[in-house]
Design an enzyme around this catalytic site. Structure first.
Site, PDB file in Angstrom:
ATOM      1  N   SER A 194      -3.478  -5.950  -1.667  1.00 21.72           N
ATOM      2  CA  SER A 194      -4.072  -5.345  -0.470  1.00 21.72           C
ATOM      3  C   SER A 194      -5.023  -6.255   0.287  1.00 21.72           C
ATOM      4  O   SER A 194      -5.576  -5.842   1.315  1.00 21.72           O
ATOM      5  CB  SER A 194      -4.800  -4.046  -0.840  1.00 21.72           C
ATOM      6  N   LYS A 206      -4.333  -6.483   3.913  1.00 20.06           N
ATOM      7  CA  LYS A 206      -4.873  -5.592   4.943  1.00 20.06           C
ATOM      8  C   LYS A 206      -5.913  -6.284   5.824  1.00 20.06           C
ATOM      9  O   LYS A 206      -6.243  -5.780   6.898  1.00 20.06           O
ATOM     10  CB  LYS A 206      -5.457  -4.339   4.296  1.00 20.06           C
ATOM     11  N   SER A 222      -8.848   1.129   1.017  1.00 22.33           N
ATOM     12  CA  SER A 222      -7.534   0.493   0.871  1.00 22.33           C
ATOM     13  C   SER A 222      -6.414   1.525   0.927  1.00 22.33           C
ATOM     14  O   SER A 222      -5.378   1.378   0.270  1.00 22.33           O
ATOM     15  CB  SER A 222      -7.445  -0.305  -0.444  1.00 22.33           C
ATOM     16  N   LYS A 246     -12.964  -7.215   0.426  1.00 19.72           N
ATOM     17  CA  LYS A 246     -11.727  -6.461   0.201  1.00 19.72           C
ATOM     18  C   LYS A 246     -11.252  -6.640  -1.233  1.00 19.72           C
ATOM     19  O   LYS A 246     -11.334  -7.726  -1.801  1.00 19.72           O
ATOM     20  CB  LYS A 246     -10.636  -6.930   1.172  1.00 19.72           C
TER      21      LYS A 246
END
Length: 296
Positions: free
Chosen positions: A78, A81, A133, A240
């Site tokens: 992820s 993203k 997320s 993140k």
């Protein structure tokens, strides 16, 4: 399991014809000490652990403080993203109202469990995909800005070329494992620096939670961060997390403390939070270059 031997003629042998021979052989072991049967232990072959990708750098000087497989192409999970957010910020309008499609609502976990037909602000979807997320929020935002995920991914790859990420390629917008979906710790550090140049991105990723409401105000979703360092380690301001079975546990984080700013990228990390904390503390203790110290 019974073992049956066949003669050349195809008839089974060893049933009646070999009974006497078996008796003769067995009689040798029927007297005295029992026969010793030698046993063998099967060796367990340990598979080598897949590599970790690590890059720790000083944001102010650009100095790399620690690296390991930083240029190796790996699955980013992820962390993908971050690029999706850049495209949304640069090509979308955060005040837009987005209708959640059936496909977006059916996205795999982690998710907010949005319902098809719900209408939410693009800004709220961006917050949910970066803080929690959430894959359903990510896909809904991606479909709105790009028309469909395939077209959106083309924009992501074009942006990767424009930013200068030579060993990065995307096949989906949310970070699922796919054969041609990869990046490196080095490329992801460059991507993160670019993303942090967007004030909205930088403001979102340092938040521990966000509340997202549907346009009719009837439903409220709370998106809580997946980053355990936020609020537990002094000076952490994002960025993140990521995880898939193929990518392992991933993290990009920034810490600012005592005039230092460090960026850490972890791909396929063992003991992700302990490793991150130890590396960041190591970087904060590293000597400051003389030229930087003199300029303070």
């Amino acid at each position: 399991t019974a073992l049956c031997l066949f003669s050349a003629s195809g008839n089974a042998s060893g049933a009646a014809g070999d009974s006497a021979a078996r008796g003769h052989h067995l009689s040798k072991f029927s007297k005295g000490k029992p026969a010793q049967v030698k046993t063998y232990k099967r060796k367990t072959l340990r598979r080598p652990l897949p590599p970790e990708g690590i890059l720790l750098k000083d944001r102010l000087t650009g100095e790399v403080l620690f690296e390991q497989n930083a240029g190796l192409s790996m699955a980013p999970a992820s962390l993908t993203k971050i690029m999706s957010a850049i495209v949304i910020l640069e090509e979308g309008n955060l005040d837009d109202q987005v209708t959640v499609s059936r496909q977006a609502a059916a996205a795999h976990r982690i998710k907010l469990y949005l319902k098809p037909g719900q209408v939410l602000p693009l800004r709220g979807l961006l917050e949910a995909m970066l803080i929690r997320s959430a894959n359903d929020a990510c896909l809904a935002a991606v479909e709105h800005v790009g028309g469909n995920e395939e077209s959106f991914v083309e924009k992501m790859n074009a942006k990767a070329v424009a930013i200068g990420l030579p060993r990065t390629h995307f096949q989906n917008a949310c970070g699922f494992d796919m054969p041609d979906h990869f990046s490196t710790a080095e490329d992801l550090s460059v991507l993160t620096e670019y993303a942090m140049g967007h004030d909205t991105f930088a403001a979102i990723v340092k938040e521990p939670a966000a509340v997202i409401r549907t346009a009719d105000q009837r439903k409220k979703y709370v998106a809580r961060t997946t980053n355990r360092l936020l609020g537990t380690m002094d000076g952490v301001i994002g960025v993140k997390t990521g995880y898939t079975s193929g990518a392992g546990r991933c993290l990009i984080t920034i810490v600012t403390r005592d005039g230092r700013e460090l960026l850490l990228v972890l791909l396929n990390a063992r003991q992700r939070w302990g490793r991150a904390h130890a590396l960041l503390e190591y970087g904060l203790r590293a000597p400051v270059p003389a030229t930087v110290a003199a300029s303070r």
